[in-house]
Design a protein around this motif. Sequence first.
Motif, short mmCIF file in Angstrom:
data_model
loop_
_atom_site.label_atom_id
_atom_site.label_comp_id
_atom_site.label_asym_id
_atom_site.label_seq_id
_atom_site.Cartn_x
_atom_site.Cartn_y
_atom_site.Cartn_z
N ILE A 92 0.85 -1.19 0.00
CA ILE A 92 0.00 0.00 0.00
C ILE A 92 0.89 1.24 0.00
O ILE A 92 1.73 1.40 0.87
N ALA A 94 0.81 4.93 0.69
CA ALA A 94 -0.03 5.89 1.39
C ALA A 94 0.66 7.24 1.43
O ALA A 94 1.88 7.32 1.64
N ARG A 105 0.88 7.31 -8.22
CA ARG A 105 -0.02 6.35 -8.87
C ARG A 105 0.19 6.36 -10.39
O ARG A 105 0.33 5.30 -11.02
N ARG A 118 -2.01 -0.97 -3.75
CA ARG A 118 -3.15 -0.10 -3.48
C ARG A 118 -2.64 1.29 -3.16
O ARG A 118 -1.54 1.45 -2.63
N VAL A 120 -3.63 4.78 -1.11
CA VAL A 120 -4.53 5.26 -0.04
C VAL A 120 -4.06 6.63 0.44
O VAL A 120 -2.88 6.80 0.78
N GLN A 121 -4.96 7.60 0.45
CA GLN A 121 -4.63 8.89 1.06
C GLN A 121 -4.85 8.77 2.56
O GLN A 121 -5.96 8.47 3.01
N ALA A 122 -3.79 8.98 3.33
CA ALA A 122 -3.87 8.72 4.77
C ALA A 122 -2.92 9.61 5.54
O ALA A 122 -1.84 9.97 5.05
N PHE A 129 -5.96 1.50 9.07
CA PHE A 129 -5.66 0.09 8.88
C PHE A 129 -5.83 -0.64 10.20
O PHE A 129 -5.66 -0.06 11.28
#
Length: 251
Positions: A92, A94, A105, A118, A120-122, A129
């Motif tokens: 992932i 992030a 991406r 994957r 993920v904006q976090a 998670f």
Amino acid sequence: MTQEKQNTTHFGYQQVPVDEKVKRVAGVFDSVASKYDLMNDLMSMGVHRLWKKFTIELSGVRKGHQVLDIAGGTGDLTMQFSRLVGEEGQVILADINASMLKVGRDRLLDRGYGGNIRFVQANAECLPFPDNHFDVVTIAFGLRNVTDKDKALRDMTRILKPGGRLLVLEFSKPTNPLMTKAYDLYSFTALPLMGKLFAGDSDSYRYLAESIRMHPDQDTLKGMMEAAGLSEVEYHNMTSGVVALHRGIKL
């Protein structure tokens, strides 16, 4: 400690309201996202690739692993992890910043990656998670931009499986006085100039230099990782301590 002091934090050398720092950091990375890879190569003269290669080697990532690359930016580490975990694993990428996440991406998908990745904006301080989920968590050149570093380290520890490893690659404190002087001169003259010439933005690169100086030194960060619940914490200085790689294990 006064209420005013509690509600402020540093943005480079400035004191700003806690809520404002996230917006300002976002503005910096919105500005530099499109030229981020070019500037990394220019600023480090390509040496950042060796720092990241060493991080990959110490991560111990292998087939089937679940890996989280926090502040993954344009995906240098994610790309390598994707190869290592194979179809059985997942990586992932992030990042708190939407502009950086989009650049990463697009870059990875353009190069044929994505099947086991994957995006993920976090926020590193409140990661979306579950507990005990990842074999390896990395954060490269991102921790110094986090407002509450202790909270972020605790959350990274929370999502690691028992036996999992956290690796923090970050600018640190040079161990050689001559290197310190040369590094200061370079950081506060060459970096803003390169930012102006190649990215049209000297202020963001001045902030990056200041944020490095405000980041905890090697031993302080080691203690913070131990306080977050990690064991066997160690660090490796690279380029005379200009950069350090910290690694800790969750028992």
